[in-house]
Design a protein around this motif. Structure first.
Motif, PDB file in Angstrom:
ATOM      1  N   LEU A  15       0.823  -1.213   0.000  1.00 55.38           N
ATOM      2  CA  LEU A  15       0.000   0.000   0.000  1.00 55.38           C
ATOM      3  C   LEU A  15       0.858   1.264   0.000  1.00 55.38           C
ATOM      4  O   LEU A  15       0.585   2.213  -0.746  1.00 55.38           O
ATOM      5  N   LEU A  16       1.906   1.270   0.828  1.00 58.58           N
ATOM      6  CA  LEU A  16       2.757   2.458   0.916  1.00 58.58           C
ATOM      7  C   LEU A  16       3.618   2.627  -0.328  1.00 58.58           C
ATOM      8  O   LEU A  16       3.899   3.747  -0.750  1.00 58.58           O
ATOM      9  N   TYR A  24      11.545   2.747   3.440  1.00 58.45           N
ATOM     10  CA  TYR A  24      12.777   2.016   3.172  1.00 58.45           C
ATOM     11  C   TYR A  24      13.110   1.959   1.678  1.00 58.45           C
ATOM     12  O   TYR A  24      14.051   1.270   1.291  1.00 58.45           O
ATOM     13  N   HIS A  25      12.341   2.650   0.889  1.00 57.92           N
ATOM     14  CA  HIS A  25      12.596   2.657  -0.552  1.00 57.92           C
ATOM     15  C   HIS A  25      12.230   4.028  -1.110  1.00 57.92           C
ATOM     16  O   HIS A  25      11.138   4.248  -1.613  1.00 57.92           O
ATOM     17  N   GLN A  26      13.162   4.970  -0.997  1.00 55.05           N
ATOM     18  CA  GLN A  26      12.959   6.314  -1.515  1.00 55.05           C
ATOM     19  C   GLN A  26      13.953   6.575  -2.646  1.00 55.05           C
ATOM     20  O   GLN A  26      15.163   6.557  -2.448  1.00 55.05           O
ATOM     21  N   THR A  30      10.070   7.557  -6.630  1.00 54.17           N
ATOM     22  CA  THR A  30       9.111   7.792  -5.548  1.00 54.17           C
ATOM     23  C   THR A  30       8.875   9.286  -5.335  1.00 54.17           C
ATOM     24  O   THR A  30       7.771   9.688  -4.961  1.00 54.17           O
ATOM     25  N   ARG A  31       9.891  10.107  -5.564  1.00 54.35           N
ATOM     26  CA  ARG A  31       9.701  11.565  -5.449  1.00 54.35           C
ATOM     27  C   ARG A  31       8.752  12.064  -6.533  1.00 54.35           C
ATOM     28  O   ARG A  31       7.881  12.898  -6.278  1.00 54.35           O
ATOM     29  N   ILE A  86       9.022  11.321   6.566  1.00 51.25           N
ATOM     30  CA  ILE A  86       9.290   9.930   6.182  1.00 51.25           C
ATOM     31  C   ILE A  86      10.591   9.407   6.791  1.00 51.25           C
ATOM     32  O   ILE A  86      10.682   8.240   7.189  1.00 51.25           O
ATOM     33  N   GLU A  87      11.604  10.279   6.921  1.00 56.44           N
ATOM     34  CA  GLU A  87      12.854   9.847   7.544  1.00 56.44           C
ATOM     35  C   GLU A  87      12.664   9.620   9.035  1.00 56.44           C
ATOM     36  O   GLU A  87      13.263   8.712   9.616  1.00 56.44           O
TER      37      GLU A  87
END
Length: 389
Positions: A15-16, A24-26, A30-31, A86-87
């Motif tokens: 979902l995320l 854990y996956h940026q 994703t940006r 998010i961090e």
């Protein structure tokens, strides 16, 4: 050692990832994903405000528009807040995982597994509710299309409160756009909501472990003639319990410092949303309009009240689990322990005079009692709005 908390919640991860909020996956993708979805959600709010410019403003129109806008603002606030923090979210879960990595006792690991299972049930129930809500809205929408032919200049009021005068060939395109927004909203709601529930439930597990350590350390090592070995085990057990309790409080405080502003804005917005949509339901019931018009505010009001309840229920859970630590410390046979152990337990009991709750600036406090207060405030605002009509 317990398995990674992340590995237990693969559905939350999906979902995320879908909305670009998996901490854990940026990456660059994703940006771009965040910017795209943020623009879509912002556009949905702006489009819903256009009737206030195009049409003559009346009190009914303003309430109708704001009842829908306030709902979408909930998820815009939450989405942007989670992305900005998010961090911090990643750091919170890393701290939580570090605590669980140090667990060796099988009973303590079983406690964590139990709370992870409870979190999975929360995720399943909320997901089922979201899917059923969207499915019902789609069925009602298409049922109305089948029953009522679409005229060339017909006004369509779908999930975005904007007045469209379109040809039939554009109607389905607009409907697809609006249901896409609704699916994005549902994904944001489920992804962020269940992820935060996961974190808070695991903190409850830490409080439970602290209670277990106190009970195990004192009751299992007491005898009429306490041996030196038993004293050492008792001393270590109480120290480990106090340390676990301290870490649970620390993680709770870190969570609140990260999301305090978001929770404050979200609470105000959800009260406004529930009040306005409650008024909308009352107006529709009086005018005896069709089920299609009744469904939209009903869905908004239902989601709002569920959000209020779940958020305050989680706060109540934290409060109750913290209290359970002190109830356990009070109920064990501390009076039979050596004096230095009694002093440690007394220190722990003194810490119990300070409540551990999800407190937002001293104004809002996450408890079931506060849920009743929010509900009462929402109904009061509904009464005020109704009295001015």
């Amino acid at each position: 050692m317990i398995r990674s908390v992340i590995q237990h919640h693969k559905f939350n991860r999906i979902l995320l990832l879908a909305v670009g909020l998996w901490p854990y996956h940026q990456s660059k993708f994703t940006r771009i994903q965040f910017i795209f979805l943020s623009v879509i959600l912002s556009a949905s709010v702006i489009f819903q405000l256009t009737p206030l410019i195009i049409l003559k403003c009346t009190s009914d129109l303003i309430i109708k528009v704001l009842s829908s806008v306030s709902f979408f603002m909930l998820f815009l606030i939450k989405y942007n807040s989670c992305h900005l923090n998010i961090e911090a979210v990643k750091y919170l879960f890393m701290e939580l995982q570090d605590v669980f990595n140090n667990l060796k006792d099988e009973n303590e690991i079983a406690i964590v597994e139990k709370y992870i299972y409870v979190t999975k049930r929360f995720t399943f129930v909320l997901t089922a509710f979201g899917v059923c809500g969207i499915s019902a809205s789609i069925i009602v929408e298409f049922w109305s299309i089948v029953d009522i032919p679409i005229n060339v200049s017909q006004s369509h009021h779908l999930f975005i409160m904007t007045k469209h005068f379109v040809d039939e060939k554009y109607f389905y395109l607009i409907m697809l756009y609006m249901y896409t927004i609704l699916c994005i909203v549902m994904t944001v709601m489920l992804g962020t909501g269940t992820w935060l529930i996961t974190y808070l439930q695991n903190i409850c597990g830490m409080f439970k472990i602290a209670s277990h350590r106190i009970e195990h350390a004192v009751n299992n090592n007491i005898s009429q003639n306490i041996m030196l070995k038993n004293k050492i085990f008792m001393n270590k057990g109480v120290i480990y319990a106090v340390d676990m309790h301290r870490q649970a409080i620390k993680l709770t405080e870190n969570f609140m410092s990260t999301f305090e502003i978001m929770i404050f804005c979200f609470t105000l917005c959800v009260v406004i949303c529930f009040s306005l949509n409650l008024f909308q339901l009352f107006q529709i019931q009086l005018s005896k309009n069709n089920i299609k018009e009744f469904l939209l505010p009903l869905m908004y009001a239902t989601v709002s009240i569920i959000y209020m309840f779940v958020a305050n229920y989680m706060g109540q859970n934290i409060f109750d689990h913290n209290n359970h630590v002190f109830i356990t410390a009070y109920n064990v046979r501390w009076y039979k322990t050596p004096v230095h152990i009694q002093k440690m337990i007394l220190f722990l009991l003194q810490r119990g005079t300070k409540k551990v709750t999800l407190n937002v600036g001293g104004i809002f406090e996450g408890t079931i009692e506060h849920f009743a207060t929010l509900l009462k405030a929402s109904i009061s605002y509904f009464t005020v709005i109704y009295s001015t009509q």
